[in-house]
Design a protein around this motif. Structure first.
Motif, PDB file in Angstrom:
ATOM      1  N   VAL A   1      17.038  23.730   3.110  1.00  0.00           N
ATOM      2  CA  VAL A   1      16.825  22.607   4.016  1.00  0.00           C
ATOM      3  C   VAL A   1      17.188  21.301   3.308  1.00  0.00           C
ATOM      4  O   VAL A   1      16.726  21.031   2.201  1.00  0.00           O
ATOM      5  CB  VAL A   1      15.367  22.560   4.501  1.00  0.00           C
TER       6      VAL A   1
ATOM      7  N   ALA B   1      10.609  19.211   8.089  1.00  0.00           N
ATOM      8  CA  ALA B   1      10.629  20.666   7.916  1.00  0.00           C
ATOM      9  C   ALA B   1       9.260  21.257   8.227  1.00  0.00           C
ATOM     10  O   ALA B   1       8.235  20.747   7.767  1.00  0.00           O
ATOM     11  CB  ALA B   1      11.042  21.029   6.496  1.00  0.00           C
TER      12      ALA B   1
ATOM     13  N   TYR C   1      13.849  22.846  10.824  1.00  0.00           N
ATOM     14  CA  TYR C   1      14.082  21.472  10.382  1.00  0.00           C
ATOM     15  C   TYR C   1      14.861  20.698  11.441  1.00  0.00           C
ATOM     16  O   TYR C   1      15.650  21.257  12.200  1.00  0.00           O
ATOM     17  CB  TYR C   1      14.821  21.448   9.040  1.00  0.00           C
TER      18      TYR C   1
END
Length: 296
Positions: A151, A157, A275
């Motif tokens: 990510v 997230a 995310y």
């Protein structure tokens, strides 16, 4: 001024993000000729060229990029506000695109979204399975699901799955005929089933770790796939050793169809996260999806 140019600005922003009129026309649901005409009308009214066209691709001009940097955030904010107004109805609604891997789609996304879609029939979700690390803003996704380590910084997230480990597995018949590897390096002497990852520009190198020592092994074999499910099937059928998430292989191991090796070299690692950009407007419908997918 705004009323005359709104359609042109949306068309221009979509083409600039997509990189081609073909892709942009498909996203907007219009013909390429109509889209090209809309952009040219915008350029005539503004008195500048906003797109540089070639036979294969289009890209913003210097003036077009400056306009794009100013306009896109405003359009996204406006779209978010419109969805917020729509979501004040009794039934939250919206269209959402999510990019993820096939394993996460099967084990996380679908099981968690299934009851949500029944409860909220006006929420529509498009799930795109792929392995490359997609720029969700550029590719017009509302969110992505990837391993925590993948990510990008600057994204919100949310954990959606537990930690898990990878397992090197093969059928009992294969191991009886070829023996079991005792170290990761011995995998190079075996028939292994490969996974091709577009992001890595080639075949996935199997990653192992033990007592702080990390090893990557590039294996070889007769078979290579670009999705994970057929890899497991080929291993069950005796075509070699594969390296898959433990949850994918668990049922086959329990049924005696597969056996695991090198387990001491396969510790668990951070699982999947949802995310999305900070500036994305959180409508009630989007919040429902995030809550449904969140790890409980």
């Amino acid at each position: 001024m705004l009323r005359e140019n709104m359609a042109g600005l949306v068309a221009f922003a979509t083409v600039a993000k997509a990189g081609t009129f073909t892709k942009a026309a498909a996203q907007l649901g219009v013909s390429q000729s109509a889209l090209s005409h809309t952009v040219r009308d915008l350029e005539k009214r503004l008195g500048i060229k906003v797109l540089a066209r070639t036979t294969r691709k289009v890209a913003p001009t210097v003036e077009g990029q400056r306009l794009l940097d100013r306009v896109v955030p405003m359009l996204e904010e406006l779209e978010g506000e419109l969805w917020s107004i729509i979501d004040t109805r009794d039934k939250p609604a919206g269209n959402f695109r999510i990019t993820t891997t096939d394993y996460a789609a099967n084990t996380i996304v679908w099981p968690k979204l299934r009851p949500v879609l029944i409860q909220y029939p006006d929420i529509h979700v498009e799930v795109v399975t792929e392995y490359q690390l997609t720029d969700i803003v550029e590719s017009q996704f509302d969110a992505g699901i990837r391993l925590g380590e993948q990510v990008s910084e600057g994204m919100i997230a949310v954990r959606v799955g537990p930690d898990f480990a990878m397992r090197a597995v093969a059928s009992p018949d294969y191991f009886q005929a070829h023996g079991k590897p005792q170290t990761p390096q011995e995998l190079t002497q075996h028939q292994c089933i490969n996974l091709r990852l577009p992001t890595h520009g080639g075949l996935y190198a199997w990653e192992f770790e033990k007592e702080g020592r990390e090893i990557r092994v590039r294996v070889q074999g007769q078979l290579t796939f670009n999705t994970i499910d057929p890899i497991l099937t080929a291993a069950i059928d005796g075509y070699g050793i594969c390296y898959v998430p433990d949850g994918l292989a668990a049922d086959a191991i329990a049924a005696g169809k597969l056996e695991a090796v090198l387990e001491a070299w396969s510790p668990p690692f951070t699982g999947y996260f949802l995310y999305y950009p900070h500036r994305r407007q959180s409508s009630p419908a989007f919040s429902i999806l995030v809550n449904a997918l969140s790890q409980t």
